[in-house]
Motif scaffolding. Sequence first.
Motif, PDB file in Angstrom:
ATOM      1  N   ASP A   1      27.608 -30.844   2.079  1.00 54.70           N
ATOM      2  CA  ASP A   1      27.552 -29.418   1.730  1.00 54.70           C
ATOM      3  C   ASP A   1      27.325 -28.548   2.954  1.00 54.70           C
ATOM      4  O   ASP A   1      27.750 -27.383   2.979  1.00 54.70           O
ATOM      5  CB  ASP A   1      26.434 -29.159   0.711  1.00 54.70           C
ATOM      6  CG  ASP A   1      26.797 -29.631  -0.686  1.00 54.70           C
ATOM      7  OD1 ASP A   1      27.975 -29.988  -0.887  1.00 54.70           O
ATOM      8  OD2 ASP A   1      25.905 -29.658  -1.556  1.00 54.70           O
TER       9      ASP A   1
ATOM     10  N   ASP B   1      21.000 -20.464  -0.515  1.00 56.99           N
ATOM     11  CA  ASP B   1      21.946 -21.237   0.295  1.00 56.99           C
ATOM     12  C   ASP B   1      21.663 -21.152   1.795  1.00 56.99           C
ATOM     13  O   ASP B   1      22.459 -21.605   2.605  1.00 56.99           O
ATOM     14  CB  ASP B   1      23.395 -20.817   0.013  1.00 56.99           C
ATOM     15  CG  ASP B   1      23.705 -19.375   0.390  1.00 56.99           C
ATOM     16  OD1 ASP B   1      22.932 -18.757   1.158  1.00 56.99           O
ATOM     17  OD2 ASP B   1      24.739 -18.853  -0.093  1.00 56.99           O
TER      18      ASP B   1
ATOM     19  N   TYR C   1      15.011 -20.373   2.270  1.00 59.84           N
ATOM     20  CA  TYR C   1      13.930 -21.340   2.090  1.00 59.84           C
ATOM     21  C   TYR C   1      13.461 -21.800   3.459  1.00 59.84           C
ATOM     22  O   TYR C   1      14.247 -22.297   4.273  1.00 59.84           O
ATOM     23  CB  TYR C   1      14.410 -22.544   1.278  1.00 59.84           C
ATOM     24  CG  TYR C   1      13.324 -23.570   1.012  1.00 59.84           C
ATOM     25  CD1 TYR C   1      12.423 -23.393  -0.027  1.00 59.84           C
ATOM     26  CD2 TYR C   1      13.185 -24.699   1.814  1.00 59.84           C
ATOM     27  CE1 TYR C   1      11.413 -24.314  -0.275  1.00 59.84           C
ATOM     28  CE2 TYR C   1      12.181 -25.630   1.577  1.00 59.84           C
ATOM     29  CZ  TYR C   1      11.297 -25.437   0.535  1.00 59.84           C
ATOM     30  OH  TYR C   1      10.296 -26.347   0.308  1.00 59.84           O
TER      31      TYR C   1
ATOM     32  N   SER D   1      22.195 -16.116   1.325  1.00 57.66           N
ATOM     33  CA  SER D   1      21.281 -15.610   0.294  1.00 57.66           C
ATOM     34  C   SER D   1      20.169 -14.807   0.943  1.00 57.66           C
ATOM     35  O   SER D   1      19.601 -15.207   1.964  1.00 57.66           O
ATOM     36  CB  SER D   1      20.706 -16.764  -0.522  1.00 57.66           C
ATOM     37  OG  SER D   1      20.040 -17.706   0.310  1.00 57.66           O
TER      38      SER D   1
ATOM     39  N   ARG E   1      18.023 -24.780  -4.110  1.00 61.45           N
ATOM     40  CA  ARG E   1      19.489 -24.717  -4.201  1.00 61.45           C
ATOM     41  C   ARG E   1      19.922 -24.332  -5.612  1.00 61.45           C
ATOM     42  O   ARG E   1      20.826 -23.503  -5.791  1.00 61.45           O
ATOM     43  CB  ARG E   1      20.102 -26.074  -3.809  1.00 61.45           C
ATOM     44  CG  ARG E   1      21.608 -26.030  -3.690  1.00 61.45           C
ATOM     45  CD  ARG E   1      22.052 -25.216  -2.489  1.00 61.45           C
ATOM     46  NE  ARG E   1      23.485 -24.964  -2.499  1.00 61.45           N
ATOM     47  CZ  ARG E   1      24.054 -23.828  -2.915  1.00 61.45           C
ATOM     48  NH1 ARG E   1      23.292 -22.850  -3.379  1.00 61.45           N
ATOM     49  NH2 ARG E   1      25.349 -23.672  -2.882  1.00 61.45           N
ATOM     50  N   ASP E   2      19.283 -24.902  -6.612  1.00 66.13           N
ATOM     51  CA  ASP E   2      19.629 -24.594  -7.999  1.00 66.13           C
ATOM     52  C   ASP E   2      19.343 -23.130  -8.331  1.00 66.13           C
ATOM     53  O   ASP E   2      19.990 -22.551  -9.213  1.00 66.13           O
ATOM     54  CB  ASP E   2      18.852 -25.490  -8.964  1.00 66.13           C
ATOM     55  CG  ASP E   2      19.313 -26.936  -8.929  1.00 66.13           C
ATOM     56  OD1 ASP E   2      20.418 -27.201  -8.404  1.00 66.13           O
ATOM     57  OD2 ASP E   2      18.558 -27.811  -9.401  1.00 66.13           O
TER      58      ASP E   2
ATOM     59  N   PHE F   1      18.747 -22.263   4.576  1.00 64.95           N
ATOM     60  CA  PHE F   1      17.564 -23.095   4.792  1.00 64.95           C
ATOM     61  C   PHE F   1      17.241 -23.121   6.272  1.00 64.95           C
ATOM     62  O   PHE F   1      18.106 -23.373   7.112  1.00 64.95           O
ATOM     63  CB  PHE F   1      17.817 -24.513   4.275  1.00 64.95           C
ATOM     64  CG  PHE F   1      18.003 -24.584   2.784  1.00 64.95           C
ATOM     65  CD1 PHE F   1      16.962 -24.943   1.960  1.00 64.95           C
ATOM     66  CD2 PHE F   1      19.225 -24.237   2.210  1.00 64.95           C
ATOM     67  CE1 PHE F   1      17.121 -24.977   0.577  1.00 64.95           C
ATOM     68  CE2 PHE F   1      19.397 -24.264   0.827  1.00 64.95           C
ATOM     69  CZ  PHE F   1      18.339 -24.625   0.010  1.00 64.95           C
TER      70      PHE F   1
ATOM     71  N   ASP G   1      28.837 -24.866   2.151  1.00 70.12           N
ATOM     72  CA  ASP G   1      28.227 -24.509   0.871  1.00 70.12           C
ATOM     73  C   ASP G   1      26.784 -24.054   1.069  1.00 70.12           C
ATOM     74  O   ASP G   1      26.253 -23.293   0.255  1.00 70.12           O
ATOM     75  CB  ASP G   1      28.266 -25.701  -0.088  1.00 70.12           C
ATOM     76  CG  ASP G   1      29.681 -26.042  -0.526  1.00 70.12           C
ATOM     77  OD1 ASP G   1      30.510 -25.111  -0.611  1.00 70.12           O
ATOM     78  OD2 ASP G   1      29.963 -27.228  -0.763  1.00 70.12           O
ATOM     79  N   VAL G   2      26.145 -24.554   2.106  1.00 66.12           N
ATOM     80  CA  VAL G   2      24.820 -24.087   2.507  1.00 66.12           C
ATOM     81  C   VAL G   2      24.821 -23.882   4.019  1.00 66.12           C
ATOM     82  O   VAL G   2      25.619 -24.488   4.738  1.00 66.12           O
ATOM     83  CB  VAL G   2      23.701 -25.090   2.119  1.00 66.12           C
ATOM     84  CG1 VAL G   2      23.616 -25.255   0.623  1.00 66.12           C
ATOM     85  CG2 VAL G   2      23.903 -26.422   2.805  1.00 66.12           C
TER      86      VAL G   2
ATOM     87  N   PHE H   1      21.599 -32.459   1.168  1.00 67.70           N
ATOM     88  CA  PHE H   1      22.827 -31.677   1.121  1.00 67.70           C
ATOM     89  C   PHE H   1      24.082 -32.447   1.534  1.00 67.70           C
ATOM     90  O   PHE H   1      25.175 -32.116   1.096  1.00 67.70           O
ATOM     91  CB  PHE H   1      22.685 -30.421   1.998  1.00 67.70           C
ATOM     92  CG  PHE H   1      21.687 -29.449   1.477  1.00 67.70           C
ATOM     93  CD1 PHE H   1      21.680 -29.081   0.146  1.00 67.70           C
ATOM     94  CD2 PHE H   1      20.736 -28.902   2.314  1.00 67.70           C
ATOM     95  CE1 PHE H   1      20.751 -28.188  -0.353  1.00 67.70           C
ATOM     96  CE2 PHE H   1      19.800 -27.994   1.837  1.00 67.70           C
ATOM     97  CZ  PHE H   1      19.813 -27.638   0.497  1.00 67.70           C
TER      98      PHE H   1
ATOM     99  N   VAL I   1      13.500 -28.635  -2.377  1.00 66.58           N
ATOM    100  CA  VAL I   1      14.789 -28.242  -1.796  1.00 66.58           C
ATOM    101  C   VAL I   1      15.852 -28.150  -2.884  1.00 66.58           C
ATOM    102  O   VAL I   1      16.654 -27.196  -2.919  1.00 66.58           O
ATOM    103  CB  VAL I   1      15.203 -29.234  -0.692  1.00 66.58           C
ATOM    104  CG1 VAL I   1      16.625 -28.953  -0.216  1.00 66.58           C
ATOM    105  CG2 VAL I   1      14.229 -29.155   0.488  1.00 66.58           C
ATOM    106  N   GLU I   2      15.886 -29.115  -3.768  1.00 65.08           N
ATOM    107  CA  GLU I   2      16.868 -29.087  -4.855  1.00 65.08           C
ATOM    108  C   GLU I   2      16.633 -27.894  -5.780  1.00 65.08           C
ATOM    109  O   GLU I   2      17.598 -27.259  -6.248  1.00 65.08           O
ATOM    110  CB  GLU I   2      16.813 -30.396  -5.638  1.00 65.08           C
ATOM    111  CG  GLU I   2      17.316 -31.598  -4.853  1.00 65.08           C
ATOM    112  CD  GLU I   2      17.194 -32.907  -5.612  1.00 65.08           C
ATOM    113  OE1 GLU I   2      17.898 -33.865  -5.261  1.00 65.08           O
ATOM    114  OE2 GLU I   2      16.359 -32.962  -6.555  1.00 65.08           O
TER     115      GLU I   2
END
Length: 328
Positions: A71, A47, A17, A13, A42-43, A49, A76-77, A68, A38-39
């Motif tokens: 993930d 992706d 973050y 992304s 992600r929402d 960090f 996924d991240v 995570f 953090v959540e």
Amino acid sequence: MNKRRLGSIGPVSEVGYGSWQIGSDWGEVTESEAVRAVETARDAGIDFFDTADVYGDGRSERILGEVFGDDIENDDVTVATKAGRRLDPHEADGYTAANLERFAERSRKNLGVDSLDLLQLHCPPTDVYYNPETFTALQGLVDDGLIDAYGVSVERVEEGMKAIGYPGVETVQLIFNPFRQRPAEYFLDAAAEADVGVIVRVPLASGLLTGSLSASTSFPESDHRNYNREGEAFDVGETFAGVPYEVGLRAVDELDPHVPDRLSMASFALRWILDHDAVTTVIPGSTTPEHVRSNAAVSDASPLSEDAHAAVKRVYEDHVRKHVHHRW
């Protein structure tokens, strides 16, 4: 959320973050606040960090690992961490294969992963960039399966230029924002030519570029914006991007009329950074969910106008350049 390619690591992304704030040095942050931030990121489609082993003595890494879980391993991240600042004294001679392996093992445990996605040297002394053995050691961690890729986090443009000369370096993290424009002179083009990903930290100049600070703003005792204004704890360039606080406030006032109605000052600064194609991802940090969502939304914002970019350049030249340009 738009994505850009980060070296051989793949697409991430373009708004990431930064997890320094959920670890330490920004005042008291509860674990529930950290997890919620953090959540929320992600929402919002983030992706990528960024963290470090010294952020809260591993607290930031552990929170990311707990949130995570698999993930990270499932791609996924992407979680990038940093190593080296645990050295005491923090000297170039300490960046050995044995120490780097020890730091990587600790971070793997904190994050709960078999292999770290990306390990970055954490603003090491300049001499480290002239020691090929350090980069050979990092490649050894890749060969041993402890890390997937490595890069560097630098204080100075010259350090970044030296780092991209090592063929295994996939990423360079540095400070770049409307108050720290020197990387745009030649580093960004050089990084793109070398196919090296660029991670931008301190994008909002420690809050100056949010437009929410004033001469009367006070900061907690445990906030680096209180105790590191003169570089008492670490490089002063990490606090307000090295700009004297009062100078920064005046510069923000000068920028304000040029911010489009559709954007906040913070979104304006982030969009300015992303308008530079060589930037892969920008990593603002916040524990406020609405700020996290607003930061993420910048990915969908239109590029700034030529007039806006000219105004940023003019304010930098008039107010900021003499304080920072020659230093970093």
